[in-house]
Design a protein around this motif. Sequence first.
Motif, short mmCIF file in Angstrom:
data_model
loop_
_atom_site.label_atom_id
_atom_site.label_comp_id
_atom_site.label_asym_id
_atom_site.label_seq_id
_atom_site.Cartn_x
_atom_site.Cartn_y
_atom_site.Cartn_z
N HIS A 353 23.37 13.18 11.81
CA HIS A 353 22.54 12.52 12.82
C HIS A 353 23.12 11.17 13.20
O HIS A 353 23.65 10.44 12.36
N ASP A 365 23.75 5.40 7.28
CA ASP A 365 22.69 6.38 7.57
C ASP A 365 22.39 6.36 9.06
O ASP A 365 21.59 5.58 9.50
N ASN A 366 23.00 7.22 9.80
CA ASN A 366 24.00 8.12 9.33
C ASN A 366 25.26 7.96 10.16
O ASN A 366 25.89 8.93 10.55
N GLU A 399 16.38 12.41 13.88
CA GLU A 399 16.37 12.91 12.49
C GLU A 399 15.41 12.11 11.64
O GLU A 399 14.65 12.65 10.85
N GLU A 400 15.45 10.79 11.81
CA GLU A 400 14.67 9.92 10.93
C GLU A 400 13.16 10.14 11.08
O GLU A 400 12.41 9.87 10.16
N ASP A 454 25.16 13.63 5.31
CA ASP A 454 24.13 12.59 5.56
C ASP A 454 23.60 12.01 4.26
O ASP A 454 22.41 11.78 4.11
ZN LIG Z 1 20.05 10.04 7.36
#
Ligand SMILES: [Zn+2]
Length: 601
Positions: A353, A365-366, A399-400, A454
């Motif tokens: 991501h 991240d990331n 994603e988060e 990740d």
């Molecule tokens: Zn991540």
Amino acid sequence: MSFARVRCGCCIAAIAILAVPVLSARAADKKSKEIVAETPSYYGPQPAAENIDLTMYARIREEGFKHSHVMEFGGALADGIGPRLTGSPNMAKANAWTRDTLTKIGLENAHLEDWGDFGMGWQQINTWVRMVSPDPEPLWAQAAPWSPATNGPVSGDAIYVDLKDVKDLDKYKGKLAGKIVLLGAMRPTPDITEPLFHRYTTEELAEMETYPTGEPRPGAPTIQQRMADRARLTELRAAALKMMTEEHVAAIITPTRDGGKGGGTGIIFDDNGANLVRNAQVKENAVTIPNAVMMIEHYNRLARLLENHVPVTLEVNIETKFTGDHEHGFDTVAEIPGNDPKLKNQVVMVGGHLDSWISGTGATDNGAGAIVAMEAVRILKALGVQPKRTIRIALWSGEEEGLYGSQGYVKQHFGTFAEPKTPEPASVPSFMRQHGALTTTKEWETLDAYYNLDNGTGKVRGVYTQENWAIAPIFKQWIAPLADLGVSTISYRNTGGTDHLSFDAVGLPGFQYIQDPMDYETRVHHSDMDTYDRLHESDLEQAAVVEAIFLYNTSEREAMMPRKPFPHPEKEMELTAPIPGIYPNAVEPSDKGKSGTVANP
Ligand SMILES: [Zn+2]
């Protein structure tokens, strides 16, 4: 997406076995060949020995270790663009930059794919907090994501509100107007007795190779307990927010959480945990009071003063900008087209991501996973590799907040689940929801494997097979020539929390590498420490070399990678239900509950 149908892998296998004996020998031979040809290779038997091209391993190593560009990608992304909250202007910049850079390094068909409405676009411009009295001090805080602005600096008396229960709110009624609320309990800053930075030991890696079949560890909270705790906190925060809005509180400050091994001292974690509501990006949930998260010992000092009846005056300036109510999320996608006439329509994917939280620059991240994937495809392009299958890189967003980008991609390309028969409340997070039957697309049949990175900047130590038992012997052979790089471990276990899960959920082979933990969980993950200096050059180079080798091996294999059985979430209840009448002489309760019948006389 051409057409959709429900596939059942085990049915295909059963037909192949049963059909053969009724045919004449010659016809049977012809027929069985046809049937075998119809059985997709991902459900068929796999060769015992892998055809490994060690010359290509050497070339990939040479390119990856001698001409690496991974830190240039890292600098441009982390320093040049900065944090990349989904829906923010920086996220849009990162999508455009990755698309253009992938084109620059020779990939084709680089483009952005819209996965849908994410929520509000938002950006932190500036945040500062200072103690005015009794002792002037600059305090360390950052806006919680999607916090409104204070409309310039505001000053006010601080009040410490430590809520254990909704009833506790009563004692603050009528006392909050114009106040700056410190919301949440002080917490201790534990002694740091273990190193905050760690690489896996041989023993730890050996343990990861075992498949745990025992009971869950005693004392570990169950999913149900964690859900109940979460629901309680959500309810408490909702009640507090309602009252504070009615009373016109000036601003809210929360204490930052701890990291692993006490690593959260002196830094700020600024993620979902800092938000006062769930899904804070959704306009309907918007928090209307400016709110920020504060480094723990600064928070504790203020709270101790207030507990000891020393009046505290603060000045708070939260400057944030909203850039839209319904920003769409985009994934960056690009390809090295396949060249084999029979295999080029099959696709091997790699990614991670691209989005991040906001307090650092999202370097590990990331950023790490994104730049490693970019470097892996750059290596293959630089070597002039003409893969048999198409190699596709995808850099996700959202994603988060819940794997939205990869889930959206999987939904648009590969398959969707029917709604469950009994709808679940919105409070159940998406990863815990029951699913109805899976419907897959034609494209689902052509996705060979997806590789994800990740878990920070640490080098690759192996792969989680995600309980894909047939794939382990294949990966074992692939990594044998990489032992000198520290890649040695095949773990059968599931690992969660990131985008390979979106593929795994629909029965496609999706994997996350085992990476050295470094200081990721203790200090870096989602904190203001997630910056360029945390990127470890040699680890990232190693990871890109390993990823390029995995991509190459997958693209050149004769058979597709083996898959787990086709998922049937809709049958889960039925399959795990007790066998009826299994107890001799059991008396089954009748419908009306008056008299029983002997179920198994
Ligand atoms: Zn991540």
